[in-house]
Motif scaffolding. Structure first.
Motif, short mmCIF file in Angstrom:
data_model
loop_
_atom_site.label_atom_id
_atom_site.label_comp_id
_atom_site.label_asym_id
_atom_site.label_seq_id
_atom_site.Cartn_x
_atom_site.Cartn_y
_atom_site.Cartn_z
N VAL A 25 0.83 -1.21 0.00
CA VAL A 25 0.00 0.00 0.00
C VAL A 25 0.86 1.26 0.00
CG1 VAL A 25 -1.76 1.30 1.25
CG2 VAL A 25 -1.95 -1.18 1.09
N ASP A 26 1.50 1.57 1.12
CA ASP A 26 2.29 2.81 1.24
C ASP A 26 3.50 2.75 0.32
OD1 ASP A 26 0.77 4.16 3.32
OD2 ASP A 26 1.51 2.60 4.66
N GLY A 27 3.60 3.73 -0.59
CA GLY A 27 4.72 3.76 -1.51
C GLY A 27 4.47 2.99 -2.78
N THR A 28 3.37 2.25 -2.84
CA THR A 28 3.03 1.47 -4.04
C THR A 28 1.72 1.95 -4.63
OG1 THR A 28 4.22 -0.47 -3.21
CG2 THR A 28 2.60 -0.84 -4.95
N LEU A 29 0.64 1.89 -3.85
CA LEU A 29 -0.65 2.40 -4.30
C LEU A 29 -0.86 3.85 -3.90
CD1 LEU A 29 -3.06 -0.61 -3.52
CD2 LEU A 29 -2.24 0.16 -5.76
N SER A 61 -4.27 13.23 2.35
CA SER A 61 -3.10 12.82 3.12
C SER A 61 -2.40 11.60 2.52
CB SER A 61 -3.49 12.52 4.57
OG SER A 61 -4.35 11.40 4.64
N SER A 62 -3.16 10.74 1.83
CA SER A 62 -2.58 9.54 1.20
C SER A 62 -3.15 9.39 -0.21
CB SER A 62 -2.88 8.29 2.04
OG SER A 62 -2.25 8.35 3.30
N PRO A 63 -2.76 10.27 -1.13
CA PRO A 63 -3.32 10.21 -2.49
C PRO A 63 -2.84 8.97 -3.25
CG PRO A 63 -1.53 11.79 -2.42
CD PRO A 63 -1.77 11.37 -0.99
N LEU A 64 -3.70 8.44 -4.10
CA LEU A 64 -3.30 7.36 -4.98
C LEU A 64 -2.28 7.88 -5.99
CD1 LEU A 64 -6.83 5.89 -5.65
CD2 LEU A 64 -4.94 4.59 -4.64
N TYR A 65 -1.31 7.04 -6.31
CA TYR A 65 -0.35 7.41 -7.35
C TYR A 65 -1.05 7.48 -8.71
CZ TYR A 65 3.74 6.83 -4.30
OH TYR A 65 4.67 6.97 -3.31
N PRO A 66 -0.55 8.30 -9.63
CA PRO A 66 -1.14 8.39 -10.96
C PRO A 66 -1.24 7.02 -11.63
CG PRO A 66 0.46 10.15 -10.65
CD PRO A 66 0.59 9.25 -9.46
N GLY A 67 -2.41 6.71 -12.12
CA GLY A 67 -2.61 5.45 -12.82
C GLY A 67 -3.00 4.29 -11.95
N ALA A 68 -2.92 4.45 -10.62
CA ALA A 68 -3.20 3.33 -9.72
C ALA A 68 -4.66 2.89 -9.82
CB ALA A 68 -2.86 3.70 -8.28
N LEU A 69 -5.57 3.84 -9.74
CA LEU A 69 -6.99 3.50 -9.75
C LEU A 69 -7.39 2.84 -11.07
CD1 LEU A 69 -9.67 3.55 -8.26
CD2 LEU A 69 -10.06 5.85 -9.16
N ALA A 70 -6.91 3.36 -12.18
CA ALA A 70 -7.23 2.79 -13.48
C ALA A 70 -6.73 1.36 -13.59
CB ALA A 70 -6.64 3.64 -14.60
N ALA A 71 -5.51 1.12 -13.09
CA ALA A 71 -4.94 -0.23 -13.14
C ALA A 71 -5.76 -1.19 -12.28
CB ALA A 71 -3.49 -0.20 -12.67
N GLY A 124 8.47 4.43 -5.27
CA GLY A 124 8.19 4.40 -3.85
C GLY A 124 9.35 4.84 -2.98
N TYR A 125 9.49 4.19 -1.82
CA TYR A 125 10.40 4.68 -0.78
C TYR A 125 11.75 3.99 -0.75
CZ TYR A 125 5.90 6.57 0.68
OH TYR A 125 4.70 7.21 0.70
N HIS A 126 11.95 2.93 -1.52
CA HIS A 126 13.26 2.34 -1.72
C HIS A 126 13.64 2.54 -3.18
CE1 HIS A 126 13.47 -0.71 1.87
NE2 HIS A 126 13.27 0.54 2.25
#
Length: 227
Positions: free
Chosen positions: A12-16, A91-101, A195-197
């Motif tokens: 979730v965090d850093g991915t979606l 505060s925790s927006p979806l990354y671009p394209g996440a919802l469509a995928a 993401g974060y790594h």
């Protein structure tokens, strides 16, 4: 012959979602609550994905266990307040394209979706509610009921829930913890570079993608290899 049932598990965090602002702010509050020096921002983000009871001792190795417990609670309290103040979508927006995928994959009759996250049950529920992701994930694995990543427990339970084999399961994540967890569970890991790594830490990934537009073609390639 029909295609086998497949399972795509997302971190979730850093991915979606991009929750780094709230994570750093909540960590700052946690360290301030016990007057322990705050590590640099990049160090704080390096532990995203670990369960809090594992992450806090990594960040504050010289503090006593009772101090760690206070920090965990202070983090949770601060995170809840930050989310309440700004709202999940902010505060925790979806990354671009996440919802469509997610929508495209969720519409496939041969594909099931899941999550495996270091978030708590309450935290994941709020995120799903805030982004209207009800009924998207048929299996949801959270920190409350599993050892911290990279232990394979989350993936193993997700496969059991879905009734899907390891050959037909992939783990999508942004950290080495996600990729190591995939290896431990015997499934392919697809790393994400946003993401974060950094990409250099995703050495155990089967493949690394640079955007959600790359996800569907990459999955097609992986499934083709699995046949």
């Amino acid at each position: 012959m029909s295609a086998p049932l497949r399972l795509v598990i997302f971190d979730v965090d850093g991915t979606l979602v991009d929750s780094q602002g709230d994570i750093v702010a909540a960590m700052t509050a946690a360290f301030a609550s016990v007057k322990v020096p705050l590590p640099p921002r990049e160090t704080l983000l390096s532990i995203v994905g670990l369960s809090l009871n594992v992450a806090i001792p990594v960040l504050a190795p010289d503090a006593a266990s009772d101090v760690h417990a206070k920090m965990v609670q202070a983090y949770k309290d601060a995170y809840i307040q930050l989310r309440a103040d700004a709202g999940v979508a902010q505060s925790s927006p979806l990354y671009p394209g996440a919802l469509a995928a997610l929508k495209i994959l969720g519409a496939r009759p041969d594909t099931l979706l899941g999550v495996a996250t270091g978030k708590s049950r309450r935290g994941l529920d709020k995120l799903i509610e805030g982004h209207a992701l009800h009924d998207v994930f048929i299996t949801q694995q959270v920190a409350d009921f599993h050892p911290s990543k990279p232990h394979p427990s989350m993936i193993l339970q997700a496969m059991t829930d879905a009734g899907v084999t390891a050959d037909n399961t992939v783990m999508i994540g942004d950290t080495s913890f996600d990729m190591d967890m995939a290896v431990a569970a015997g499934v392919r890991g697809i790393g994400v570079s946003w993401g974060y790594h950094g990409r250099e830490k995703l050495g155990n990934a089967h493949l690394v993608i640079d955007g959600f537009a790359d996800l569907l073609p990459t999955l097609q390639s992986v499934w083709g290899e699995a046949r």
